[in-house]
Design an enzyme around this catalytic site. Structure first.
Site, PDB file in Angstrom:
ATOM      1  CG  HIS A 362      -2.058  -0.399   0.407  1.00 52.79           C
ATOM      2  ND1 HIS A 362      -1.938  -2.226   1.112  1.00 52.79           N
ATOM      3  CD2 HIS A 362      -3.269  -0.546  -0.551  1.00 52.79           C
ATOM      4  CE1 HIS A 362      -3.227  -2.518  -0.031  1.00 52.79           C
ATOM      5  NE2 HIS A 362      -3.935  -1.823  -0.417  1.00 52.79           N
ATOM      6  NE  ARG A 505     -10.899  -0.064  -1.307  1.00 54.70           N
ATOM      7  CZ  ARG A 505      -9.469  -0.362  -1.192  1.00 54.70           C
ATOM      8  NH1 ARG A 505      -9.528  -1.527  -2.097  1.00 54.70           N
ATOM      9  NH2 ARG A 505      -8.843   0.133  -0.419  1.00 54.70           N
ATOM     10  CD  GLU A 603     -10.355  -6.802  -3.170  1.00 59.66           C
ATOM     11  OE1 GLU A 603      -9.386  -5.980  -3.182  1.00 59.66           O
ATOM     12  OE2 GLU A 603     -11.152  -6.128  -2.530  1.00 59.66           O
ATOM     13  CG  ASN A 626      -3.471  -4.103  -6.451  1.00 60.75           C
ATOM     14  OD1 ASN A 626      -2.960  -4.082  -7.828  1.00 60.75           O
ATOM     15  ND2 ASN A 626      -3.956  -2.795  -6.711  1.00 60.75           N
ATOM     16  CG  ASP A 627      -5.718  -7.187  -2.039  1.00 58.83           C
ATOM     17  OD1 ASP A 627      -5.238  -8.519  -2.028  1.00 58.83           O
ATOM     18  OD2 ASP A 627      -6.625  -6.535  -2.386  1.00 58.83           O
ATOM     19  NE  ARG A 637      -1.513  -5.852  -2.185  1.00 58.96           N
ATOM     20  CZ  ARG A 637      -2.477  -5.303  -2.629  1.00 58.96           C
ATOM     21  NH1 ARG A 637      -4.118  -5.504  -2.322  1.00 58.96           N
ATOM     22  NH2 ARG A 637      -2.730  -4.168  -2.944  1.00 58.96           N
TER      23      ARG A 637
HETATM   24  C1  PEP Z   1      -6.778  -3.977  -5.311  1.00 55.89           C
HETATM   25  O1  PEP Z   1      -7.179  -5.007  -4.953  1.00 55.89           O
HETATM   26  O2  PEP Z   1      -7.016  -4.431  -6.617  1.00 55.89           O
HETATM   27  C2  PEP Z   1      -7.379  -2.783  -5.185  1.00 55.89           C
HETATM   28  C3  PEP Z   1      -7.694  -1.624  -5.798  1.00 55.89           C
HETATM   29  O3  PEP Z   1      -7.838  -2.637  -3.646  1.00 55.89           O
HETATM   30  P1  PEP Z   1      -6.169  -1.891  -2.689  1.00 55.89           P
HETATM   31  O4  PEP Z   1      -5.221  -2.833  -3.756  1.00 55.89           O
HETATM   32  O5  PEP Z   1      -6.065  -1.114  -2.466  1.00 55.89           O
HETATM   33  O6  PEP Z   1      -6.186  -3.589  -2.293  1.00 55.89           O
HETATM   34 MG    MG Z   2      -7.718  -5.187  -2.216  1.00 57.42          MG
END
Ligand code: PEP
Ligand code: MG
Length: 754
Positions: A362, A505, A603, A626-627, A637
């Site tokens: 993050h 969100r 996700e 991403n997740d 990740r």
């Molecule tokens: C993701 O998981 O792609 C997403 C946009 O959420 P975050 O990166 O905040 O977990």
């Molecule tokens: Mg996410």
């Protein structure tokens, strides 16, 4: 054996340079194995040679002179096969090469173990014996284990040596450090190292002149910690059971006890500074508990160490508050946190380098949102030695350059200039639609989480905010923001973007996002209490947030609400129930609220396969790639060791996304991708080929992606997708996609990478 191994590694870590380290290794290993010779050969890849660097047993004069061609001899064989060679009679082996300079003719027993780091052979550790002798399986495992540890020590020692050279004006040079992932861009500036709290057991001793002042400093830390514990206990009253909160009381009790505080003070008065005195006292005290028979009391040792760590953090904190940030700050550290990044004035932060983390952790997302180049996973970074040095961060080659030479500095300046030119050159696209050559349109939105980037989004011609990470505001506080405070924040965001849509969100904490005032310690945080799971378990927090969002939406109907980490239908059902409940309450209280457009994030793989049902319950879906990538590929990740396996262009990830898009659109709903891949032109091209309705990305990528969209045909993107989706690897898919971009005059985007 384990003890010997530990001692050798410790001894090596205490050496000052590589030569000293290698000389120590050969002596200690020779003694441990009761053998006649131990040597280390290092691989010089540029010259294609294995060079004898240290030996105990061969002629000392051979060091530096004996050079084997890569693959030559038994040593070369161990290196090229990347596995141990263990022979009782080496001269009888066809690969044996006799080298007179070493004086090794009489040796028969031979074992060579490659020293490997991240798939690269750094050298070979060799032991030899006069008589015929096959080294035992235990000895072989000992050497293999030692070699694995040595790889890290050697790299560290090499870096220490390179730094020493940098310090020595006569030999000034440049040091490159490799990372594993990055946020793109190049930056040049001065390193500011932020230390994570030193681990308590590593707090060093230091002599002091003024014990009175040091004791006062320590007493202050104790008082502040006591107050904090009381505050925490009070604040957690609503969140934790009395039993769980008892820990805070136990800590407070320990802090008031004589043993810990007085023991430390005694050591301070004896002349040690507070961190060293604290370490010694806590360890002594904890050891008493470790020895106890009662398992409950034994466990308390961990509490004592934890409390000691908190006190140490406090002592260090106090030294860092008045940190000075130069105009071109490159923030460096073990594991840079979001709050450390936000601590630097935005106009001063130019780059970021972190030992831990990856491009989708993050802090990386935030760096990208703020347009800051970054390199992550620089596992060899010696932060303690870099403070104040000039450093270049190259997010394209994923490298950090310490003290660049004048020529290199010029190169980096040129790159920075070219970047700025490219951005300027794309400015004319600002108000043009993201439309392909054959008239297919996409909506492009910005990801955001701060007021600063919202304002920037407003001024950059985006069509809205596709993902507002509400937790960012929660990070910046020392407690959960209340309903009024949140209502003000959300209203402000909606007003800034009005009439463009904003997708707020709900709180997505857990995983690598732990709030300082709501710590969650878990073995597997990404598989644990995260996102909607926390919100549903803490309906008080969740409803406060939903009420604030709904209230903000009264004046600003550009609001949408998005639920993160949905993995089951029942989670979505519960979330929607709580939303309706919040709506009903507010209406009863006289607020004319409306339920806005509601979306869910896809996700988690289970949501991919339940998409038909899930989508029927809401208005839109947003794919958190991403997740989704981490969960589909089983690659954390945030873990730099496996970062090379993490790629959203993996054919399985693409297939899952295509499935979601097809299902959502068949249900007459819209679908977006809001993970990092949306801002990667190569990935965006393939998503467009799948027919995605919109993409939401960091602002820095927006015009680049728009440029890509406006330079290609929709039919071409579809054809490309069909061509690549059945390839076996992400690398093959990326290569083919990059060729496509190149053929369309978009080679300027290729640097953007993953
Ligand atoms: C993701 O998981 O792609 C997403 C946009 O959420 P975050 O990166 O905040 O977990
Ligand atoms: Mg996410």
């Amino acid at each position: 054996m384990l003890d010997i191994l530990r001692r050798i590694v410790q001894d090596i870590n205490a050496t000052r340079d590589l030569h000293e380290a290698l000389n120590l290794i050969v002596v200690e290993v020779k003694a441990a194995l009761h053998t006649d010779v131990c040597s280390v050969y290092m691989t010089d890849a540029t010259r294609g040679e294995h060079v004898l660097m240290a030996t105990d047993g061969l002629r000392p004069g051979a060091v530096g002179k004996v050079r084997l061609k890569i693959g030559q001899g038994l040593t070369g064989m161990a290196a090229s096969r990347s596995e141990p060679v263990n022979l009782d009679n080496a001269p009888a082996h066809p690969a044996f090469r006799y080298i007179a300079a070493t004086g090794e003719a009489p040796f028969h027993g031979f074992i060579g173990v490659p020293i490997i780091r991240r798939r690269k052979v750094l050298g070979v550790l060799v032991a030899q014996q006069r008589e015929q002798r096959k080294y035992t399986a235990d000895e072989e495992s000992f050497l293999v284990t030692l070699a694995a540890q040595l790889a890290g020590c050697i790299t560290q020692a090499e870096i220490r040596q390179a730094l020493e050279r940098l310090d020595d004006d006569a030999l000034s040079g440049t040091l490159f450090l490799e990372g594993v992932s990055s946020a793109s861009g190049v930056a040049l500036g001065e390193a500011v190292v932020v230390f994570p709290s030193t681990a308590l057991d590593q707090a060093p001793d230091k002599d002091i002149d003024n014990p009175e002042a040091e004791a006062a400093r320590f007493r202050q830390a104790v008082a502040a910690e006591l107050a904090e514990l009381q505050r925490l206990s009070e604040r957690m009253r609503l969140l934790l059971s009395a039993g769980d909160r008892a820990l805070f009381d136990a800590y407070a009790l320990l802090l008031s006890s004589d043993s810990l505080v007085n023991g430390t003070l005694e050591r301070i008065y004896a002349g040690n500074w507070a961190p060293g005195a604290l370490r010694a006292t806590v360890m002594e005290y904890a050891n008493i508990f470790v020895e106890m028979d009662d398992p409950y009391l034994r466990e308390r040792a961990a509490d004592i160490v934890d409390l000691g760590q908190r006190l140490l953090d406090r002592l260090q904190e106090e030294q860092t508050v008045s940190r000075h940030y130069p105009d071109h700050t490159i923030l460096m550290g073990e594991d840079i946190s979001v709050s450390q990044l936000l601590d630097v004035p935005p106009e001063k932060i130019k780059g970021l380098v972190s030992v831990r983390g990856t491009s989708t952790s993050h802090v990386a997302l935030l760096a990208r949102g703020l347009g800051i180049p970054a390199v992550f996973g620089v596992s060899n970074l010696p932060p303690g030695r870099l403070n104040g040095r000039e450093v270049a961060v190259d997010g394209y080659t994923v490298r950090v350059c310490v003290q660049p030479s004048p020529t290199l500095r010029q190169e980096y300046q040129k790159l920075i200039h070219e970047e700025a030119e490219l951005s300027r050159g794309l400015q004319h696209l600002r108000d043009l639609p993201a439309e392909t050559l054959d008239g297919h349109r996409l909506d492009l939105y910005a990801n955001s989480g701060l007021f600063a980037d919202i304002a920037a989004a407003r001024n950059s011609g985006v069509q809205g905010v596709g993902l507002y990470r509400s937790e960012m505001h929660f990070f910046l506080r020392d407690r959960f923001p209340g309903e009024e405070e949140q209502t003000t924040i959300y209203t402000r965001i909606l007003r800034i973007m009005d009439p463009h849509p904003v997708v707020l969100r709900t709180l997505d904490i857990g995983g690598d996002k732990s709030l300082p005032y709501f710590p969650i310690a878990e073995q597997n945080p990404f598989l644990g209490w995260r996102g909607i799971r926390i919100s549903l378990d803490q309906p008080d927090l969740f409803k406060t947030q939903l009420r604030a969002m709904l209230r903000a939406g009264i004046a600003y109907p550009n609001l949408s609400i998005l639920f993160p980490m949905i993995s089951t239908v029942s989670e979505l059902t519960e979330a929607l129930e709580l939303l309706r409940c919040a709506e009903a309450e507010l209406r009863e209280e006289g607020f004319p609220v409306q339920i806005p457009r509601i979306g869910l994030m896809i996700e988690v793989p289970s949501a991919v396969w339940k998409i038909d049902k899930l989508i029927s319950m809401v208005d839109f879906a947003s794919i958190g790639s991403n997740d989704l990538t981490q969960y589909l590929l089983a690659v954390d990740r945030n873990n730099d060791r496996v970062a090379k396996l993490y790629d959203s262009l993996h054919p399985v990830v693409l297939a899952a996304i295509r499935h979601v898009i097809t299902q959502v659109q068949a249900a007459g709903r819209t679908v977006s991708v809001c993970g990092e891949m949306a801002g990667d032109p190569a990935a965006a091209l393939l998503l467009m080929g799948m027919g995605i309705d919109s993409l939401s990305m960091n602002l820095g990528s927006l015009l680049k992606v728009k440029w890509m969209i406006r330079s290609v045909g929709y039919d071409e993107a579809q054809a490309l997708l069909n061509e690549v989706i059945d390839l076996d690897t992400a690398t093959a898919i990326r290569e083919r996609t990059n060729i496509f971009l190149d053929q369309h005059g978009l080679s300027g985007l290729l640097r953007v990478g993953k």
